[in-house]
Scaffold this active site. Structure first.
Site, short mmCIF file in Angstrom:
data_model
loop_
_atom_site.label_atom_id
_atom_site.label_comp_id
_atom_site.label_asym_id
_atom_site.label_seq_id
_atom_site.Cartn_x
_atom_site.Cartn_y
_atom_site.Cartn_z
N LYS A 76 50.45 19.36 45.32
CA LYS A 76 50.32 19.57 43.87
C LYS A 76 51.71 19.68 43.27
CE LYS A 76 46.74 20.19 41.08
NZ LYS A 76 45.42 19.59 41.17
N GLY A 171 33.15 24.55 28.45
CA GLY A 171 34.23 23.57 28.38
C GLY A 171 33.71 22.15 28.29
N GLY A 173 35.51 19.15 27.91
CA GLY A 173 36.65 18.24 27.97
C GLY A 173 36.23 16.92 28.61
N VAL A 175 35.61 16.12 31.66
CA VAL A 175 34.50 16.22 32.62
C VAL A 175 33.26 16.82 31.96
CG1 VAL A 175 33.75 17.14 34.84
CG2 VAL A 175 36.13 16.48 34.53
P1 NAD Z 1 40.08 19.06 29.84
O1 NAD Z 1 41.37 19.72 29.54
O2 NAD Z 1 39.81 17.69 29.35
O3 NAD Z 1 38.87 19.98 29.32
C1 NAD Z 1 38.81 21.35 29.43
C2 NAD Z 1 37.99 21.84 28.24
O4 NAD Z 1 37.73 23.23 28.41
C3 NAD Z 1 38.72 21.67 26.91
O5 NAD Z 1 37.86 21.06 25.99
C4 NAD Z 1 39.07 23.10 26.52
O6 NAD Z 1 39.09 23.27 25.11
C5 NAD Z 1 37.93 23.87 27.15
N1 NAD Z 1 38.20 25.26 27.41
C6 NAD Z 1 39.33 25.83 27.87
N2 NAD Z 1 39.17 27.16 27.98
C7 NAD Z 1 37.92 27.43 27.59
C8 NAD Z 1 37.16 28.62 27.49
N3 NAD Z 1 37.67 29.81 27.81
N4 NAD Z 1 35.89 28.54 27.04
C9 NAD Z 1 35.37 27.36 26.70
N5 NAD Z 1 36.04 26.19 26.78
C10 NAD Z 1 37.28 26.23 27.21
O7 NAD Z 1 39.92 19.14 31.42
P2 NAD Z 1 38.96 18.28 32.34
O8 NAD Z 1 39.70 17.11 32.86
O9 NAD Z 1 37.64 18.07 31.67
O10 NAD Z 1 38.78 19.29 33.57
C11 NAD Z 1 37.97 20.44 33.45
C12 NAD Z 1 38.18 21.32 34.66
O11 NAD Z 1 37.84 20.60 35.84
C13 NAD Z 1 39.63 21.79 34.85
O12 NAD Z 1 39.62 23.08 35.40
C14 NAD Z 1 40.18 20.82 35.88
O13 NAD Z 1 41.24 21.38 36.64
C15 NAD Z 1 38.96 20.56 36.73
N6 NAD Z 1 38.99 19.26 37.41
C16 NAD Z 1 39.09 18.13 36.68
C17 NAD Z 1 39.11 16.89 37.33
C18 NAD Z 1 39.21 15.61 36.55
O14 NAD Z 1 39.03 14.54 37.15
N7 NAD Z 1 39.46 15.65 35.24
C19 NAD Z 1 39.02 16.84 38.73
C20 NAD Z 1 38.89 18.02 39.45
C21 NAD Z 1 38.87 19.23 38.78
#
Ligand code: NAD
Length: 350
Positions: A76, A171, A173, A175
């Site tokens: 990482k 959340g 986002g 995913v």
């Molecule tokens: P992202 O940044 O696109 O989305 C995260 C969302 O969560 C955002 O919309 C943010 O506003 C919201 N958020 C943050 N804190 C919050 C809270 N306290 N309450 C409610 N909503 C909140 O991230 P992502 O790519 O969708 O990833 C989501 C999670 O999954 C992260 O923890 C990331 O590390 C993990 N993850 C993502 C991937 C990937 O392929 N994108 C792979 C493995 C793990």
């Protein structure tokens, strides 16, 4: 520093300070192949916090790869977001040269705070990068794995499909929104929250989701709670509020401590280990980097179902928490016979 590395069994820690770039690359384990893991570009209060984040996340990537049958080690990168103004393109190009200096021991990808353009800037300096525009965003693959993992857990725990089930998504986002879309198709009733009200409103209109305030998400009456925002959300404050039967979401490091996993197990809540259910993104990033076809990648993601069923069955039969079983299985892959030195009781169980 060395004792912290030892605690996480991290083998290498590399630092780079050049211009506005302050970056750390942690390589946990290279047994299965070159280390792969995302690059975080966020605000850190201090260097120690950035290093701890890199160490913890690198270990998670090794375990993720081990159980996803991905031939990569765990690594990482963390870049401390500069406080003042900076040239973003130059910063990521510099970071690309840092990666190149490790001669392929670490392959980077997107993570919190980074975007495809940053990966393209890195790619102008090194080939050891995934999720650049020629490879694509791993999030849809992650969401695909989360849907599959959630279905598997619901079938195991409740003996049914998603039709009519209430799922609370924290959340929306990359995913979380893709997950909401798919679950809506599967007939689930959605309860959602996001700190960004626009995203919640979108989900309300597009998927008929019920929107709740951010702090209320834990106490929603539902079958599944799906953390898709931040880590450490399963803690002493939130667990007593939970009304769900299954926890299945994409966020990394959902358990604030290992003890939280044990509490969930004792309460009869099936926790789907985060690094297993969210491994679709790594399978995609590694698969595309190694030239696998979309069909091969889809097949690899589907194997997640068997891994999870094995974890659930062992957890039930051995009366051990699901995260303990998953860790022991990953350590078996990474350390083989030596795994017994690490966690003898658990290794015996798997
Ligand atoms: P992202 O940044 O696109 O989305 C995260 C969302 O969560 C955002 O919309 C943010 O506003 C919201 N958020 C943050 N804190 C919050 C809270 N306290 N309450 C409610 N909503 C909140 O991230 P992502 O790519 O969708 O990833 C989501 C999670 O999954 C992260 O923890 C990331 O590390 C993990 N993850 C993502 C991937 C990937 O392929 N994108 C792979 C493995 C793990």
């Amino acid at each position: 520093m060395f004792s912290t590395m030892q605690d996480q069994a991290v083998q290498e820690l590399h630092f780079c300070q050049q211009g506005s770039l302050e970056a750390v690359i942690a390589i946990h384990n290279l047994t299965l192949g070159p280390a792969m893991g995302g690059c975080r570009f966020i605000d850190y209060e201090n260097e120690a916090q950035a290093v701890t984040d890199a160490l913890r996340l690198a270990k998670g990537m090794s375990y993720k790869a081990a159980l996803a049958h991905v031939p990569q080690g765990g690594g990482k990168a963390v870049i401390m977001k500069p406080k003042g103004s900076f040239d973003r393109q130059q910063l990521f190009k510099q970071f690309g040269r840092f990666i190149q200096s490790l001669s392929g021991r670490y392959i980077t990808a997107m993570d919190s705070g980074t975007q495809v353009q940053d990966m393209d800037d890195i790619r102008s300096q090194t080939t050891f990068v995934s999720s650049s525009s020629n490879i694509g965003d791993p999030s849809p693959a992650t969401a695909q794995g989360v849907v599959l993992g959630m279905l598997t857990a619901v079938q195991f725990q409740l003996g049914q499909n998603m039709q009519g089930l209430r799922v609370a998504i924290q959340g929306l986002g990359h995913v979380g929104m893709a997950l909401a879309k798919q679950l809506h198709k599967e007939g689930a009733k959605l309860i959602v929250c996001d700190v960004d009200a626009q995203k919640s409103q979108w989900a309300q209109q597009a998927f008929d989701a019920e929107v709740v305030p951010v702090d209320d998400i834990y106490r929603q009456e539902c079958e599944v709670f799906s953390p898709c925002g931040l880590g450490s959300v399963l803690n002493e404050k939130t667990i007593p509020q939970l009304q769900c039967k299954v926890i299945a979401g994409s966020a990394n490091n959902q358990l604030a401590t290992d003890a939280m996993g044990k509490i969930l197990h004792d309460q009869g809540i099936l926790y789907v280990p985060d690094y297993v259910i969210n491994s679709g993104g790594l399978i995609f990033a590694s698969g595309r980097f190694r030239g696998l076809s979309a069909q091969q990648i889809g097949h690899e993601i589907f194997r997640l179902k068997d891994t999870l069923n094995k974890i659930f069955i062992l957890s039930k039969n051995k009366k051990l928490a699901s995260h303990q079983i998953a860790n022991a299985m990953a350590e078996q892959v990474l350390y083989g016979a030596n795994a017994h030195n690490i966690n003898a009781e658990m290794q015996e169980a798997v």
